[in-house]
Design an enzyme around this catalytic site. Structure first.
Site, PDB file in Angstrom:
ATOM      1  CE  LYS A  14      84.039  89.539   4.855  1.00 50.33           C
ATOM      2  NZ  LYS A  14      82.596  89.363   5.071  1.00 50.33           N
ATOM      3  NE  ARG A  89      86.415  85.557   9.726  1.00 52.38           N
ATOM      4  CZ  ARG A  89      85.453  84.927   9.100  1.00 52.38           C
ATOM      5  NH1 ARG A  89      84.444  84.445   9.750  1.00 52.38           N
ATOM      6  NH2 ARG A  89      85.524  84.749   7.803  1.00 52.38           N
ATOM      7  NE  ARG A 128      78.302  83.286   0.143  1.00 53.91           N
ATOM      8  CZ  ARG A 128      79.059  83.981   0.983  1.00 53.91           C
ATOM      9  NH1 ARG A 128      79.755  85.016   0.556  1.00 53.91           N
ATOM     10  NH2 ARG A 128      79.113  83.671   2.259  1.00 53.91           N
ATOM     11  NE  ARG A 134      80.796  79.699   1.482  1.00 58.03           N
ATOM     12  CZ  ARG A 134      81.325  80.856   1.823  1.00 58.03           C
ATOM     13  NH1 ARG A 134      81.794  81.677   0.908  1.00 58.03           N
ATOM     14  NH2 ARG A 134      81.388  81.216   3.086  1.00 58.03           N
ATOM     15  NE  ARG A 146      78.586  82.235   8.024  1.00 55.69           N
ATOM     16  CZ  ARG A 146      78.421  82.325   6.705  1.00 55.69           C
ATOM     17  NH1 ARG A 146      77.412  81.724   6.114  1.00 55.69           N
ATOM     18  NH2 ARG A 146      79.258  83.031   5.983  1.00 55.69           N
TER      19      ARG A 146
END
Length: 190
Positions: A14, A89, A128, A134, A146
């Site tokens: 996204k 969400r 990532r 992160r 998640r």
């Protein structure tokens, strides 16, 4: 006003696709992730509250998120449109967003859902995590949570927009530019 919900599970692409859409269509970007990181970085009360939920891999409560989004929308009213990245969400957030946009004299043009197999998502998030720093992308247990939260709580939002005739699904695996071209073909119809 062009208002797009870019939708998909964590790691679907996204953020990458949002950047390309913003540049091509000259629209504002509203990313709850960015809003949270801003508040976390500044150490605001909202940031501290969000941190508690995010550290557990859970969603931040609707009223907190909606208030942040409304503030950002109020600063984007003169834009060509808005791309919502990571929001709404929950169905409650989608209903609140529709009501908020109606109050502002506009509506969601459509939802573009990036569909990516779960194993691919996990691999992307771990990669990532290595490059972005992160923390939530470096812990396999948090990643699994998640994805589980997305499937249980967020996926129903697609049905909400599908019932309105606003859902378009895009296969989110392949070259970034190929996926982008598929997204643009949908956006151009709006």
């Amino acid at each position: 006003m062009l208002n797009i919900v870019l939708f998909g599970p964590p790691g679907a692409g996204k953020g990458t696709q949002s950047e390309k859409l913003i540049e091509k269509y000259n629209i504002e970007h509203i990313s709850t992730g960015d809003l949270f990181r801003k508040h976390l970085g500044e150490g605001t009360e909202l940031g501290k509250l969000a941190r508690k939920y995010m550290d557990e891999g859970n969603l931040v409560p609707d009223e907190v998120v909606i208030g942040m989004v409304e503030d950002k929308i109020n600063h984007s009213l003169d834009a060509n449109g808005v791309i919502f990245d990571g929001f709404p969400r929950t169905v409650a957030q989608a209903e609140a967003l529709d009501a908020l946009l109606t109050k502002k004299g506009t509506a969601i043009s459509g939802m573009i859902a990036l569909e990516v197999p779960e194993e691919e998502l996990k691999n992307r998030l771990m990669e990532r995590g290595k490059t972005s720093g992160r923390v939530d992308d470096q812990d396999e247990e948090k990643i699994n949570n998640r994805i589980k939260v997305y499937n249980q709580e967020t996926l129903p939002v697609a049905n909400f927009y599908e019932k309105q005739g606003k859902l378009s699904k895009i296969h989110g695996v392949g070259a970034i530019d190929e996926i982008f071209q598929k997204i643009c073909a949908v956006v151009d119809k709006y």
